[in-house]
Design an enzyme around this catalytic site. Sequence first.
Site, PDB file in Angstrom:
ATOM      1  N   GLY A   1       5.205   2.899   2.708  1.00  0.00           N
ATOM      2  CA  GLY A   1       3.824   2.576   2.379  1.00  0.00           C
ATOM      3  C   GLY A   1       2.901   3.752   2.628  1.00  0.00           C
TER       4      GLY A   1
ATOM      5  CD  GLU B   1       3.701  -2.314  -3.790  1.00  0.00           C
ATOM      6  OE1 GLU B   1       2.476  -2.238  -3.647  1.00  0.00           O
ATOM      7  OE2 GLU B   1       4.401  -3.104  -3.137  1.00  0.00           O
TER       8      GLU B   1
ATOM      9  N   GLY C   1       3.291  -5.785  -2.071  1.00  0.00           N
ATOM     10  CA  GLY C   1       4.733  -5.841  -2.235  1.00  0.00           C
ATOM     11  C   GLY C   1       5.487  -5.897  -0.927  1.00  0.00           C
TER      12      GLY C   1
ATOM     13  N   GLY D   1      -0.615   5.403   4.908  1.00  0.00           N
ATOM     14  CA  GLY D   1      -1.365   5.325   6.160  1.00  0.00           C
ATOM     15  C   GLY D   1      -0.786   6.266   7.189  1.00  0.00           C
TER      16      GLY D   1
END
Length: 438
Positions: free
Chosen positions: A221, A244, A342, A223
Amino acid sequence: MWKNVYNEKLESIEEAILSLPKTVTVVVGLAASEAQGFLSNVHKYKDHFDSLRVLTCLDMKEYPFFENKEYEGKMVNHSWFFSPPTRKARENGLKTVDYIPNNLHMAGTDKLVAEKNEGRTLVFWGTVSPMHEDNGFFSLGISNVYEMEVFEQADRVILEVNDQMPFLHGETGIHINQADAVVENSWEVPTLPAVEPTETEETIAQYIADLVEDGSTIQIGIGGIPNAVAKLLDNKKDLGVHTEMFTESMIDLFECGAINNTKKTLWRGKSVCAFALGSKRMYKWLNDNPGVWFMKGHYVNDPYVIAQNDNMISINTAISVDLQGQVVSEAIGARQFSGTGGQLDTHRGAIKSKNGKGIIALRSTAKNGKISTITVAHPKGATISVPRHDVDYVVTEFGVAHLRGKSLSERVKLLISIAHPNYREQLKREAKEIGYIL
């Protein structure tokens, strides 16, 4: 030849908006692919509509049609994933914004079926790169999470051509013959600054990096924690990408040789993703890059597809985890903060993969240490993003708790062991009071 067809379909943004039915649902692209020409101008034509519903996801900018009370009752933004602009409008009490609960791989089907069942006309107003004049094809913008599915189901297709949008490979092609109208609007593709990890996030990242083996296929992801993880993977070998979201850190891992996609079980040789969000450098790197395949989110995020990658590693972050292992990643109490996105898709896919791992990472405290993110029970109204029966690994700066297959009392003890030391005794006491442990 195709340029002539293009010119015949070319309209101004005003003409295209006024061509829409008075009761209509318009779907635009996700994040940096949102159709800025439409979104920035549609409020000017309020009187044209009886009911305009705009479907968005991860809005990048604030737009008048959902920021102002005067548009309530005529215009509404239904979003699959809240971001600062939509969150702000909702928290200001405006009825112009609402959230759509979803698993992201189903976004392009569930909501559209609901819209069709209401009898609403469905319009896809999609952002595309400039047309190739020799073959008449456009490329979708840097998102294919739900866009191609919407395009295939839409009653009307309007393409917003942005000469600054990269040309992407994969399931991204739309032909001029498939468009009802074309508008032109040049705008800078929104960027997302890289977040530098804190010392705490770097500690969490080290635990996660130790779980990633050579030859793994990764989903990371965005961050501080994911960025820190990526920096610690540069010594790994033969990593693959099935994700994703394509992130800046993946370029760094590709350029240092850690990612080469040679050991992937599925789509060997390709980095597979559904959308991208990052810097201008990233967009330049992705432009006309045949090594990165943008495929439909319905496929990329399908847990059964993800599971076909052996050694699949899914790395996501959370807001809090309770002692049963229930993960909250999208809400603070009853306040919708972001979205499921997701996360559940990729987590479930990873744990179904041969030798796969689903990892949930979070700092042990919030609000400068005043709140433990490992908690006995979530606040009233909190939304569970990953159910306890799906959770696999939970990681904080104090270690790793592998919960999969563990009993309730075993989970409680493991999670308390990775909570901040200042809260462990309190958690143990509260767990005993409600009977989680004896």
